[in-house]
Design a protein around this motif. Sequence first.
Motif, PDB file in Angstrom:
ATOM      1  N   ASN A 187       9.947   7.230   1.008  1.00 14.48           N
ATOM      2  CA  ASN A 187       8.606   7.539   1.494  1.00 14.48           C
ATOM      3  C   ASN A 187       7.884   6.241   1.809  1.00 14.48           C
ATOM      4  OD1 ASN A 187       6.114   8.548   2.046  1.00 14.48           O
ATOM      5  ND2 ASN A 187       5.839   9.583   0.093  1.00 14.48           N
ATOM      6  N   THR A 188       7.484   6.066   3.066  1.00 15.94           N
ATOM      7  CA  THR A 188       6.828   4.832   3.477  1.00 15.94           C
ATOM      8  C   THR A 188       5.380   5.051   3.888  1.00 15.94           C
ATOM      9  OG1 THR A 188       7.601   5.112   5.736  1.00 15.94           O
ATOM     10  CG2 THR A 188       8.986   3.793   4.249  1.00 15.94           C
ATOM     11  N   SER A 189       4.735   6.087   3.371  1.00 15.01           N
ATOM     12  CA  SER A 189       3.352   6.349   3.751  1.00 15.01           C
ATOM     13  C   SER A 189       2.418   5.338   3.100  1.00 15.01           C
ATOM     14  CB  SER A 189       2.939   7.770   3.361  1.00 15.01           C
ATOM     15  OG  SER A 189       2.961   7.902   1.959  1.00 15.01           O
ATOM     16  N   VAL A 190       1.376   4.993   3.820  1.00 19.35           N
ATOM     17  CA  VAL A 190       0.377   4.047   3.345  1.00 19.35           C
ATOM     18  C   VAL A 190      -0.917   4.807   3.106  1.00 19.35           C
ATOM     19  CG1 VAL A 190      -0.959   1.997   3.941  1.00 19.35           C
ATOM     20  CG2 VAL A 190       1.422   2.172   4.649  1.00 19.35           C
ATOM     21  N   ARG A 191      -1.531   4.548   1.980  1.00 22.85           N
ATOM     22  CA  ARG A 191      -2.796   5.210   1.670  1.00 22.85           C
ATOM     23  C   ARG A 191      -3.917   4.187   1.691  1.00 22.85           C
ATOM     24  NH1 ARG A 191      -0.916   9.275  -3.126  1.00 22.85           N
ATOM     25  NH2 ARG A 191       0.451  10.471  -1.788  1.00 22.85           N
ATOM     26  N   ASP A 222     -10.602   7.855   6.089  1.00 15.87           N
ATOM     27  CA  ASP A 222     -11.128   8.775   7.098  1.00 15.87           C
ATOM     28  C   ASP A 222     -12.633   8.647   7.275  1.00 15.87           C
ATOM     29  OD1 ASP A 222      -8.632   9.860   7.732  1.00 15.87           O
ATOM     30  OD2 ASP A 222      -8.741  11.254   6.048  1.00 15.87           O
TER      31      ASP A 222
END
Length: 62
Positions: free
Chosen positions: A2-6, A11
């Motif tokens: 998983n390479t998602s960035v938070r 937003d």
Amino acid sequence: MNTSVRIPQGDDTMKVELTVKEMMALAGIKFNNNHGVGTSAKKKLQEALEHHYHIEDSRPLN
């Protein structure tokens, strides 16, 4: 993997005042006789982020 960035508050909205030429430069339009237009726009965005997130020691965005 998983390479998602938070990004916290990613937003949220911000307001940055740009000239029409600066906006066009950010959109990819080339101004051969005035290379500073894009630089000016990027600087305004960098300053807005620094102000919003209270960043003291920052390096320029690429």
